[in-house]
Design a protein around this motif. Structure first.
Motif, mmCIF file in Angstrom:
data_model
loop_
_atom_site.group_PDB
_atom_site.id
_atom_site.type_symbol
_atom_site.label_atom_id
_atom_site.label_comp_id
_atom_site.label_asym_id
_atom_site.label_seq_id
_atom_site.Cartn_x
_atom_site.Cartn_y
_atom_site.Cartn_z
ATOM 1 N N TYR A 1 0.799 -1.232 0.000
ATOM 2 C CA TYR A 1 0.000 0.000 0.000
ATOM 3 C C TYR A 1 0.829 1.278 0.000
ATOM 4 N N ALA A 2 2.104 1.174 -0.300
ATOM 5 C CA ALA A 2 2.943 2.370 -0.359
ATOM 6 C C ALA A 2 3.136 2.869 -1.786
ATOM 7 N N GLY A 3 2.621 2.126 -2.777
ATOM 8 C CA GLY A 3 2.772 2.522 -4.167
ATOM 9 C C GLY A 3 1.614 3.386 -4.646
ATOM 10 N N ASP A 4 1.521 3.548 -5.978
ATOM 11 C CA ASP A 4 0.489 4.417 -6.536
ATOM 12 C C ASP A 4 -0.594 3.637 -7.296
ATOM 13 N N GLY A 5 -0.655 2.322 -7.049
ATOM 14 C CA GLY A 5 -1.645 1.494 -7.716
ATOM 15 C C GLY A 5 -1.124 0.830 -8.970
ATOM 16 N N THR A 6 -0.060 1.354 -9.530
ATOM 17 C CA THR A 6 0.571 0.786 -10.721
ATOM 18 C C THR A 6 2.052 0.528 -10.486
ATOM 19 N N VAL A 7 2.740 1.493 -9.897
ATOM 20 C CA VAL A 7 4.183 1.397 -9.667
ATOM 21 C C VAL A 7 4.456 1.237 -8.175
#
Length: 243
Positions: free
Chosen positions: A187-193
């Motif tokens: 859950y620290a990413g942006d949904g893609t990267v």
């Protein structure tokens, strides 16, 4: 384009503003230019949501197809295009950020990590992708990750469920499209990267004399940053500070 834009704006150096894969593309471009050229023509580099270390989501697209959030369309419809897209192998997770101890994908009892991409593509029967990994495409611009030696302002989102690994129930059979996997998230990413990829540009701090800064936006997705008032206001505020 850079030189023409410079000339058309009274010899004013330009800022390269990119999104997503545009970040690695612009980085590769800057790495190829001389210091003198960059000093003259480039005021800075502003990548949004840059996958500077690749992304696990790229593996899903190449292995079994990514529906891109469209629920009524089979992943197998997307797969023929995505599995032959040249950007796929380039944006697989970089071994320097995902060591061989990190399991990225399993298929039955077979484990795949950043150390056996050639086995993965061979097992799937994806000849083009396999040859690209053999030829070292994955390491072209993102392997050594040399700094661009221009001012850098990175804008990125965080706090969105982002693919961390994939679990396929059956072993891969060459020439067939696997069934959709179970997806594991962080859950620290942006949904893609993934976060480690988005954060990679911080390595340049101390490796170049030019400024390197990061701007993070909570609960902002990979594409959501493009319509975030907070991020867009920040872009405008930063642009006027470039010389």
């Amino acid at each position: 384009l850079v030189e023409d834009t410079y000339t058309l704006n009274n010899n004013r150096a330009v800022v390269l503003l990119t999104h997503s894969m545009g970040g690695p593309v612009a980085l590769s471009f800057l790495q190829l230019q001389t210091t003198e050229w960059k000093t003259t023509y480039v005021a800075g580099f502003m990548p949004l949501s840059p996958p500077f270390g690749g992304a696990v989501s790229t593996m899903l697209a190449l292995v079994s197809g990514d529906t891109l959030g469209v629920p009524i369309v089979s992943h197998k419809i997307f797969h023929p295009i995505q599995s032959t897209c040249a950007s796929g192998p380039w944006l697989f997770p970089q071994p320097s950020l995902w060591p061989s101890t990190d399991v990225l994908l399993t298929a039955g009892s077979t484990v795949y990590t950043s150390s056996n991409y050639t086995q993965l593509t061979s097992d799937l029967g994806l000849a083009q992708a396999h040859n690209m990994f053999v030829d070292g495409v994955n390491a072209l611009a993102l392997g050594a990750f040399e700094p661009p030696h221009v001012r850098v302002e990175v804008l990125r989102g965080t706090g969105v469920a982002t693919m961390a690994s994939l679990v396929y129930s059956d072993r891969f059979v060459s020439g067939t499209v696997p069934n959709a996997p179970v997806e594991r998230y962080e859950y620290a990413g942006d949904g893609t990267v993934n976060d480690r990829s988005l954060n990679r540009g911080k390595e340049w701090m101390g490796k170049q004399k030019e400024l390197v800064r990061y701007w993070k936006y909570e609960n902002t997705s990979h594409f959501g940053i493009l319509k975030s008032d907070e991020a867009l206001d920040q872009i405008v505020s930063l642009l006027v500070t470039f010389e």
